[in-house]
Scaffold this motif. Structure first.
Motif, short mmCIF file in Angstrom:
data_model
loop_
_atom_site.label_atom_id
_atom_site.label_comp_id
_atom_site.label_asym_id
_atom_site.label_seq_id
_atom_site.Cartn_x
_atom_site.Cartn_y
_atom_site.Cartn_z
N MET A 268 1.24 -1.55 0.09
CA MET A 268 0.06 0.21 0.08
C MET A 268 0.87 1.13 -0.03
SD MET A 268 -3.21 -0.45 2.95
CE MET A 268 -2.40 -0.45 4.12
N LYS A 269 0.52 2.49 -0.67
CA LYS A 269 0.89 3.53 -0.83
C LYS A 269 -0.03 4.58 0.59
CE LYS A 269 3.49 3.07 -4.73
NZ LYS A 269 3.10 3.96 -6.44
N ILE A 270 -0.79 3.82 0.82
CA ILE A 270 -1.64 4.83 1.17
C ILE A 270 -2.71 4.16 2.47
CG2 ILE A 270 -2.82 6.50 -0.65
CD1 ILE A 270 -5.65 5.01 -0.21
N LYS A 271 -2.99 4.08 3.79
CA LYS A 271 -3.26 4.05 4.44
C LYS A 271 -4.67 4.33 4.51
CE LYS A 271 -3.26 3.32 9.77
NZ LYS A 271 -2.13 4.22 11.36
N PRO A 272 -6.03 2.99 4.78
CA PRO A 272 -7.20 3.42 4.57
C PRO A 272 -7.44 3.27 5.50
CG PRO A 272 -5.75 0.11 3.88
CD PRO A 272 -5.18 1.49 4.47
N GLU A 273 -8.87 4.09 5.50
CA GLU A 273 -9.81 4.74 6.87
C GLU A 273 -11.20 4.22 7.39
OE1 GLU A 273 -9.80 9.05 7.41
OE2 GLU A 273 -8.96 9.07 4.75
N ILE A 274 -11.29 4.01 5.62
CA ILE A 274 -12.44 3.02 4.98
C ILE A 274 -13.21 1.71 4.53
CG2 ILE A 274 -14.90 3.55 4.71
CD1 ILE A 274 -14.39 6.14 4.51
N GLY A 275 -13.52 0.78 5.38
CA GLY A 275 -13.29 -0.30 4.22
C GLY A 275 -14.80 -1.31 3.90
N LEU A 276 -14.71 -1.45 2.70
CA LEU A 276 -16.03 -1.71 1.98
C LEU A 276 -16.31 -3.09 1.74
CD1 LEU A 276 -15.69 1.45 -1.21
CD2 LEU A 276 -17.47 1.05 0.78
N ILE A 277 -17.41 -3.82 2.04
CA ILE A 277 -17.60 -5.37 1.79
C ILE A 277 -18.71 -5.73 0.51
CG2 ILE A 277 -18.42 -7.91 2.64
CD1 ILE A 277 -16.91 -6.84 5.55
N LEU A 278 -18.44 -5.44 -0.20
CA LEU A 278 -19.53 -5.42 -1.20
C LEU A 278 -20.13 -6.69 -2.16
CD1 LEU A 278 -16.90 -3.19 -3.90
CD2 LEU A 278 -18.88 -2.57 -2.07
N GLY A 279 -21.23 -7.17 -2.45
CA GLY A 279 -21.76 -7.97 -2.16
C GLY A 279 -22.00 -8.48 -2.79
N SER A 280 -22.83 -9.51 -4.14
CA SER A 280 -23.20 -9.95 -4.53
C SER A 280 -23.99 -8.76 -5.85
CB SER A 280 -24.38 -10.82 -5.10
OG SER A 280 -23.56 -12.53 -4.51
N THR B 176 -8.49 5.66 -4.12
CA THR B 176 -9.20 7.22 -2.90
C THR B 176 -10.59 7.08 -3.48
OG1 THR B 176 -6.93 8.27 -2.61
CG2 THR B 176 -9.24 9.26 -3.14
N LEU B 177 -11.92 7.20 -2.46
CA LEU B 177 -12.91 7.12 -3.28
C LEU B 177 -13.65 8.32 -2.60
CD1 LEU B 177 -14.85 6.05 -5.00
CD2 LEU B 177 -15.90 4.28 -2.84
N GLU B 178 -14.13 9.71 -3.54
CA GLU B 178 -14.31 10.60 -2.82
C GLU B 178 -13.92 11.36 -1.85
OE1 GLU B 178 -17.03 12.41 -4.16
OE2 GLU B 178 -17.03 9.99 -5.77
N GLY B 179 -11.99 11.44 -2.26
CA GLY B 179 -11.56 12.24 -1.84
C GLY B 179 -11.07 11.25 -0.06
N LYS B 180 -11.35 9.88 0.55
CA LYS B 180 -11.38 8.93 1.81
C LYS B 180 -10.52 7.84 1.05
CE LYS B 180 -13.09 11.80 4.15
NZ LYS B 180 -15.02 11.48 4.71
N SER B 181 -9.34 7.19 1.68
CA SER B 181 -9.08 6.79 1.18
C SER B 181 -9.70 5.26 1.63
CB SER B 181 -7.07 6.67 2.66
OG SER B 181 -6.62 7.63 1.65
N VAL B 182 -9.86 4.30 0.58
CA VAL B 182 -10.60 2.90 1.13
C VAL B 182 -9.53 1.99 0.63
CG1 VAL B 182 -12.36 4.24 1.19
CG2 VAL B 182 -11.48 3.32 -1.18
N ILE B 183 -10.57 0.78 1.39
CA ILE B 183 -10.19 -0.69 1.05
C ILE B 183 -11.21 -1.27 0.78
CG2 ILE B 183 -9.17 -1.30 3.61
CD1 ILE B 183 -7.73 -3.63 2.73
#
Length: 270
Positions: A16-28, A67-74
């Motif tokens: 990683m080059k960024i530290k994520p703040e928000i996690g996204l778990i994406l379903g079917s 980055t999504l909408e200015g936020k670091s995400v995974i």
């Protein structure tokens, strides 16, 4: 319990080059959100130590970090399920990995069947609470004291603040959203009409085969959770037609625009 979540976290952190703040778990059918992430780093699950593989259609099987909408995400572009034959320790390993990487908030999404007869396919439901009908719990076994207490509180498994934020964003974007209780079952068979009647009487508004284990582990780890269900079909016995995974995928595609706009609006304000 092994500490493979720490091994997975180290492997991912080294890339990683960024530290994520928000996690996204994406379903079917909802993994399309990960395609919106800017400057993405893609890590296939098969490369990550200890990670199982997604075997279900609509689950791409990779982490996307950026980055999504200015936020670091995974983002998990595809999740794991107990019905795939994985123990809950593996199903929930990514949540613990995210916690180790510094994630403080998780947005969990899923495709689910509508139990509440006022719902329609294509609706988005903000999850207010959950009922664990799986007969399992991912915290069974030795407690991971470095993550949380032996008996974690579940009275706010889904953050009140994040739910209020979600309703506010939906209002601003003029997206009609439902709210309700998510009933988690094992699967992979769809429920019988009699089971749906039971779940409705016991307080369920939507039913699905995921989410519950991840949310329990997130609550144990002290993370804030927001859950969104895409109602992809009405549950068994409500309409005179059989259920199929193809219907789930087709309806998720129809709900895509509202889903993308709502989640991006939320991430912007978290």
């Amino acid at each position: 319990m092994t500490t493979t979540y720490q091994e997975a976290a180290k492997f991912v952190a080294d890339q990683m080059k960024i530290k994520p703040e928000i996690g996204l778990i994406l379903g079917s059918g909802l993994g399309v959100l990960a395609d919106e992430i800017e400057n993405p780093l893609h890590i296939p699950y098969h490369e990550i130590p200890g990670f199982p593989q997604s075997t279900v259609e609509g689950h791409k099987g990779q982490l996307v970090i950026g980055t999504l909408e200015g936020k670091s995400v995974i983002a998990m572009q595809g999740r794991f399920h107990f019905y795939e034959g994985y123990p809950l320790e593996l199903v929930t390993l990514p949540v613990r990995m995210m916690k180790s990487l510094g994630v403080h908030t998780i947005l969990v999404t899923n495709a689910s069947g509508g139990i509440n007869t006022s719902f329609s396919p294509g609706d988005l439901m903000i999850i207010e609470d959950q009922i664990n009908f799986t007969g399992q719990n991912p915290l069974i076994g030795p407690n991971l004291d470095e993550l949380g207490v032996r008996f974690p509180d579940m009275s706010q498994a889904y953050s009140n603040d994040l739910r209020e934020l979600a309703f506010g964003v939906a209002g601003e974007l003029q997206i009609n959203v439902q709210k309700g209780v998510y009933a988690g079952v094992v699967g992979p068979s769809y429920e019988t009409p009699a089971e749906i009647k039971m779940l409705r009487k016991m307080g369920g508004d939507a039913v699905g085969m995921s989410t519950v284990p991840e949310v329990i582990v997130a609550a144990h780890s002290g993370m804030k959770v927001l859950g969104i269900s895409c109602i992809t079909n009405m549950a068994s016995g409500i309409l005179p037609q059989p259920l199929s995974h193809s219907e789930v995928m087709e309806t998720a595609e129809l709900a895509k625009a509202n889903f993308l706009n709502l989640v991006k609006g939320l991430v912007r304000k978290i």
